[in-house]
Design a protein around this motif. Structure first.
Motif, mmCIF file in Angstrom:
data_model
loop_
_atom_site.group_PDB
_atom_site.id
_atom_site.type_symbol
_atom_site.label_atom_id
_atom_site.label_comp_id
_atom_site.label_asym_id
_atom_site.label_seq_id
_atom_site.Cartn_x
_atom_site.Cartn_y
_atom_site.Cartn_z
ATOM 1 N N ARG A 1 0.795 -1.232 0.000
ATOM 2 C CA ARG A 1 0.000 0.000 0.000
ATOM 3 C C ARG A 1 0.828 1.283 0.000
ATOM 4 O O ARG A 1 0.306 2.372 0.198
ATOM 5 C CB ARG A 1 -0.997 0.030 1.173
ATOM 6 C CG ARG A 1 -1.969 -1.130 1.171
ATOM 7 C CD ARG A 1 -3.095 -0.917 2.146
ATOM 8 N NE ARG A 1 -2.671 -0.668 3.495
ATOM 9 C CZ ARG A 1 -2.284 -1.607 4.362
ATOM 10 N NH1 ARG A 1 -2.311 -2.882 3.995
ATOM 11 N NH2 ARG A 1 -1.902 -1.288 5.573
ATOM 12 N N GLY B 1 2.138 2.520 -2.592
ATOM 13 C CA GLY B 1 1.769 3.258 -3.811
ATOM 14 C C GLY B 1 2.487 2.819 -5.080
ATOM 15 O O GLY B 1 2.580 3.590 -6.029
ATOM 16 N N LYS B 2 2.989 1.577 -5.127
ATOM 17 C CA LYS B 2 3.744 1.097 -6.286
ATOM 18 C C LYS B 2 2.887 1.041 -7.553
ATOM 19 O O LYS B 2 3.284 1.532 -8.605
ATOM 20 C CB LYS B 2 4.317 -0.305 -6.005
ATOM 21 C CG LYS B 2 5.253 -0.356 -4.815
ATOM 22 C CD LYS B 2 5.759 -1.764 -4.533
ATOM 23 C CE LYS B 2 4.732 -2.705 -3.951
ATOM 24 N NZ LYS B 2 4.236 -2.332 -2.615
ATOM 25 N N THR B 3 1.727 0.415 -7.431
ATOM 26 C CA THR B 3 0.865 0.240 -8.608
ATOM 27 C C THR B 3 0.439 1.591 -9.159
ATOM 28 O O THR B 3 0.478 1.829 -10.373
ATOM 29 C CB THR B 3 -0.388 -0.563 -8.213
ATOM 30 O OG1 THR B 3 0.040 -1.714 -7.501
ATOM 31 C CG2 THR B 3 -1.175 -0.978 -9.426
ATOM 32 N N VAL B 4 0.058 2.491 -8.262
ATOM 33 C CA VAL B 4 -0.390 3.819 -8.684
ATOM 34 C C VAL B 4 0.781 4.568 -9.326
ATOM 35 O O VAL B 4 0.634 5.211 -10.371
ATOM 36 C CB VAL B 4 -0.955 4.592 -7.473
ATOM 37 C CG1 VAL B 4 -1.241 6.034 -7.826
ATOM 38 C CG2 VAL B 4 -2.213 3.905 -6.954
ATOM 39 N N TRP C 1 -9.209 3.251 -7.375
ATOM 40 C CA TRP C 1 -7.791 2.879 -7.254
ATOM 41 C C TRP C 1 -7.592 1.463 -7.766
ATOM 42 O O TRP C 1 -8.404 0.581 -7.501
ATOM 43 C CB TRP C 1 -7.325 3.003 -5.810
ATOM 44 C CG TRP C 1 -7.403 4.409 -5.316
ATOM 45 C CD1 TRP C 1 -8.342 4.921 -4.475
ATOM 46 C CD2 TRP C 1 -6.536 5.492 -5.659
ATOM 47 N NE1 TRP C 1 -8.109 6.259 -4.265
ATOM 48 C CE2 TRP C 1 -7.012 6.630 -4.986
ATOM 49 C CE3 TRP C 1 -5.402 5.617 -6.473
ATOM 50 C CZ2 TRP C 1 -6.394 7.881 -5.091
ATOM 51 C CZ3 TRP C 1 -4.786 6.855 -6.564
ATOM 52 C CH2 TRP C 1 -5.269 7.971 -5.890
ATOM 53 N N SER D 1 -3.681 -3.427 -5.808
ATOM 54 C CA SER D 1 -2.278 -3.251 -5.411
ATOM 55 C C SER D 1 -1.383 -4.409 -5.833
ATOM 56 O O SER D 1 -1.857 -5.493 -6.153
ATOM 57 C CB SER D 1 -2.203 -3.106 -3.895
ATOM 58 O OG SER D 1 -2.964 -2.019 -3.473
ATOM 59 N N THR D 2 -0.104 -4.156 -5.766
ATOM 60 C CA THR D 2 0.902 -5.168 -6.077
ATOM 61 C C THR D 2 0.787 -6.381 -5.157
ATOM 62 O O THR D 2 0.717 -6.216 -3.944
ATOM 63 C CB THR D 2 2.313 -4.560 -5.882
ATOM 64 O OG1 THR D 2 2.449 -3.458 -6.754
ATOM 65 C CG2 THR D 2 3.395 -5.581 -6.131
ATOM 66 N N LYS E 1 1.949 9.925 -1.574
ATOM 67 C CA LYS E 1 0.650 10.472 -1.175
ATOM 68 C C LYS E 1 0.773 11.875 -0.596
ATOM 69 O O LYS E 1 0.032 12.261 0.318
ATOM 70 C CB LYS E 1 -0.065 9.528 -0.199
ATOM 71 C CG LYS E 1 -0.072 8.075 -0.695
ATOM 72 C CD LYS E 1 -0.815 7.141 0.199
ATOM 73 C CE LYS E 1 -0.429 5.688 -0.125
ATOM 74 N NZ LYS E 1 -1.127 4.711 0.686
ATOM 75 N N ASP F 1 -0.150 14.449 -1.685
ATOM 76 C CA ASP F 1 -1.367 15.250 -1.903
ATOM 77 C C ASP F 1 -2.298 15.201 -0.689
ATOM 78 O O ASP F 1 -3.291 15.916 -0.650
ATOM 79 C CB ASP F 1 -2.113 14.766 -3.159
ATOM 80 C CG ASP F 1 -2.489 13.295 -3.082
ATOM 81 O OD1 ASP F 1 -1.725 12.506 -2.489
ATOM 82 O OD2 ASP F 1 -3.560 12.922 -3.599
ATOM 83 N N ALA G 1 2.127 10.396 -6.933
ATOM 84 C CA ALA G 1 2.075 9.930 -8.312
ATOM 85 C C ALA G 1 0.758 10.363 -8.941
ATOM 86 O O ALA G 1 0.677 10.639 -10.135
ATOM 87 C CB ALA G 1 2.229 8.414 -8.358
ATOM 88 N N VAL G 2 -0.284 10.454 -8.117
ATOM 89 C CA VAL G 2 -1.581 10.940 -8.568
ATOM 90 C C VAL G 2 -2.067 11.952 -7.540
ATOM 91 O O VAL G 2 -2.128 11.643 -6.354
ATOM 92 C CB VAL G 2 -2.585 9.774 -8.688
ATOM 93 C CG1 VAL G 2 -3.986 10.308 -8.927
ATOM 94 C CG2 VAL G 2 -2.188 8.843 -9.810
HETATM 95 P P1 GDP Z 1 1.002 -0.925 -3.612
HETATM 96 O O1 GDP Z 1 0.576 -1.957 -2.627
HETATM 97 O O2 GDP Z 1 2.356 -0.384 -3.259
HETATM 98 O O3 GDP Z 1 0.896 -1.367 -5.046
HETATM 99 O O4 GDP Z 1 0.020 0.329 -3.383
HETATM 100 P P2 GDP Z 1 -1.020 1.019 -4.404
HETATM 101 O O5 GDP Z 1 -0.280 1.671 -5.536
HETATM 102 O O6 GDP Z 1 -2.073 0.056 -4.768
HETATM 103 O O7 GDP Z 1 -1.584 2.156 -3.448
HETATM 104 C C1 GDP Z 1 -2.351 1.823 -2.308
HETATM 105 C C2 GDP Z 1 -3.373 2.881 -2.061
HETATM 106 O O8 GDP Z 1 -2.755 4.106 -1.685
HETATM 107 C C3 GDP Z 1 -4.195 3.236 -3.296
HETATM 108 O O9 GDP Z 1 -5.281 2.354 -3.433
HETATM 109 C C4 GDP Z 1 -4.622 4.648 -2.985
HETATM 110 O O10 GDP Z 1 -5.737 4.656 -2.121
HETATM 111 C C5 GDP Z 1 -3.438 5.206 -2.238
HETATM 112 N N1 GDP Z 1 -2.493 5.958 -3.098
HETATM 113 C C6 GDP Z 1 -1.386 5.498 -3.723
HETATM 114 N N2 GDP Z 1 -0.745 6.496 -4.371
HETATM 115 C C7 GDP Z 1 -1.460 7.611 -4.148
HETATM 116 C C8 GDP Z 1 -1.300 8.995 -4.535
HETATM 117 O O11 GDP Z 1 -0.356 9.387 -5.236
HETATM 118 N N3 GDP Z 1 -2.249 9.865 -4.075
HETATM 119 C C9 GDP Z 1 -3.309 9.464 -3.296
HETATM 120 N N4 GDP Z 1 -4.189 10.375 -2.907
HETATM 121 N N5 GDP Z 1 -3.477 8.191 -2.910
HETATM 122 C C10 GDP Z 1 -2.574 7.279 -3.334
#
Ligand code: GDP
Length: 496
Positions: free
Chosen positions: A36, A38-41, A98, A101-102, A337, A339, A378-379
């Motif tokens: 969580r 934020g890798k996928t995002v 969203w 996730s990874t 995150k 933002d 990232a977003v």
């Molecule tokens: P992963 O487990 O590292 O792949 O994490 P994700 O990329 O799935 O991110 C997990 C959650 O964090 C997402 O579902 C979003 O709710 C939040 N998130 C990730 N990146 C951002 C960002 O740049 N801005 C905001 N507001 N939320 C983010």
């Protein structure tokens, strides 16, 4: 033979060209971070911005118009799952939810075509860089430390850690089961499953938002990838002395054997087949989650980041060094995150992460890697607003909470925007642990005195934003914070 000779001449020529033009035209970028983070995002937004012409003023090759094109290409490794870019874009951009996730390793190749900045290099024609993005769970990196520990040592350490005050309650069920087993009793599959299950539940609970702990090896227990349910993951620490030799055919012997399998068949292949081939690395860190959860979460994160950095710069005597064919030369730690806080707090966010990585980063720099730390989103799912309260104007952020999000008893519908004041991040990174304590209680205080314009930051997730127009007004892409700066650091020098 003639063919071999011709091949060799060709390799030599290629090498010469690469030398002249500045390194090979492939760059393998590892994208990691705990679940969580934020890798996928990040990967989805990065690729979308490159392909769709987003706003990237600080990404030099792009801003100066030298980037002729970016497109997806088939990846070089047939045995690695492809990063599911299209489906993630459908969610993030089209449905504005969203993406998933990874869960395991995946890969995506983006080919960048560019004009070199140097007149001389341009005479060789346009340049081309194959950017191979490798997404993998940060949890897997923490397993490297297991290679230096016997089953007994790891067991004793894991049990001791689980008895620390902030973990004890989470591990209560597992502790209870541990008490009821005799390590010398005959090996028993059901017992092993039961203990492994309770141990995994404890790790999962410790990872939940409320506690946000980071040091929870073995990595595959939380992120099994395609190994879910396999015997290599069906073991648990036992309450034994570190130097204890297991009795033959006992439960302890069975556990020790599986621990050994895990190290041999899971940990080592990951480092050998995937990790060892990376050139650069971005580590995403959800600092806000750790701050929200308090000092124990921050301490755990600091330790986890040190362990992650140890993978990038292993010592001379380490097993990892012996299998590395290249060295990671640039490492970026990004506080994701961003933002979720106001712009006036971005520098603080970066400074807090820098403080957590400081000691470990010094070691890495010493060994020749360039390390940078920055806040990033990232977003960008929020915008900045000013909220007036008690006659004072406060910098705040506004966004649409995800449907079903609940703060102070109110449940959101996923359509209406709210403004909120996330609370100031501490200015002094030195007092970070004290700061976590304050930050932790602050949003709650605000919520108590809240009118409908100000709410707590805790765990609030915003809906992804609409795509926005680029400077030229022709193209649509995702808004972000400092994604361009991250790109510049990670690949900018390879597009010179
Ligand atoms: P992963 O487990 O590292 O792949 O994490 P994700 O990329 O799935 O991110 C997990 C959650 O964090 C997402 O579902 C979003 O709710 C939040 N998130 C990730 N990146 C951002 C960002 O740049 N801005 C905001 N507001 N939320 C983010």
């Amino acid at each position: 033979s003639i063919i071999t000779l011709a091949d060799e001449a060709r390799y030599a020529f290629d090498n010469l060209l690469e030398g002249v033009l500045g390194g090979p035209s492939t760059l393998r970028l590892g994208v990691t971070g705990l679940s969580r983070a934020g890798k996928t995002v990040f990967i989805t937004a990065l690729v979308h911005n490159l392909i769709h012409g987003g706003r990237l003023p600080l990404f030099d090759a792009y801003a100066s118009g030298r980037l002729a094109g970016a497109k997806l290409q088939p990846q070089p490794d047939d045995a690695v799952p492809r990063f599911d870019y299209e489906s993630h874009v459908r969610n993030l951009v089209d449905a504005r939810i969203w993406p998933r996730s990874t869960r395991r390793i995946s890969e995506l190749r983006v080919t960048l075509e560019y004009e070199s900045a140097s007149t001389w290099k341009r005479t060789f024609g346009p340049g081309r860089l194959d950017l191979d993005i490798v997404d993998y769970p940060g949890e897997w990196l923490l397993d490297l430390a297991l290679l230096n520990k016997s089953y007994g040592e790891w067991s004793a350490e894991a049990v001791a850690m689980s008895r620390e005050p902030h973990r004890q309650q989470l591990a209560a069920e597992w502790h209870h089961r541990l008490q009821g087993v005799d390590p010398d009793a005959p090996a028993d599959e059901l017992k092993a499953q039961e203990l492994a299950g309770a141990f995994t539940s404890y790790l999962r609970a410790a990872r939940a938002d409320e506690y946000a702990l980071s040091m929870l090896p073995p990595g595959r227990f939380l992120m099994p990838g395609d190994l879910e349910g396999s015997p290599a993951l069906t073991f648990s620490p036992l309450d034994i002395a570190p130097d204890r030799e297991p009795v033959q055919d006992s439960l302890a012997a069975m556990m020790a054997r599986r621990y050994e399998s895990y190290r041999t068949h899971v940990v080592k292949p990951f480092f050998r087949n995937h990790f060892a081939r990376l050139d650069r690395q971005i580590v995403l860190v959800d600092m806000l989650a750790a701050l929200n959860a308090g000092p124990a979460a921050l301490r755990d994160l600091e330790q986890a980041l040190a362990d992650v950095l140890a993978c990038f710069r292993p010592g001379r005597a380490s097993w990892l060094t012996s299998i590395l064919s290249r060295r990671i030369d640039k490492i970026l730690f990004a506080a994701t995150k961003a933002d979720h806080v106001h712009r006036s707090d971005h520098d603080n966010l970066g400074a807090l992460l820098a403080r957590l990585t400081e000691k470990a980063a010094k070691r890495a720099e010493f060994a020749g890697a360039e390390v940078s730390v920055m806040p990033m989103a990232a977003v960008r799912a929020t915008r900045e607003v000013t909220v007036t309260r008690g006659g004072r104007k406060l910098p705040a952020i506004a966004g649409v909470p995800l449907e079903g999000e609940e703060v102070a008893g109110e449940v959101y519908d996923g359509a209406s925007e709210i403004a909120l004041f996330p609370g100031d991040l501490p200015k002094d990174p030195e007092s970070i642990f004290e700061a976590a304590r304050q930050f932790q209680s602050k949003p709650r205080d605000l919520a108590e005195e809240a009118h409908d314009d100000t709410l707590a930051l805790r765990y609030l997730r915003f809906r992804p934003p609409r795509v926005e127009r680029s400077e030229t007004g022709l193209k649509l892409s995702l808004p972000h914070i400092r994604l361009d700066q991250a790109l510049q650091f990670l690949v900018g020098d390879r597009l010179q």
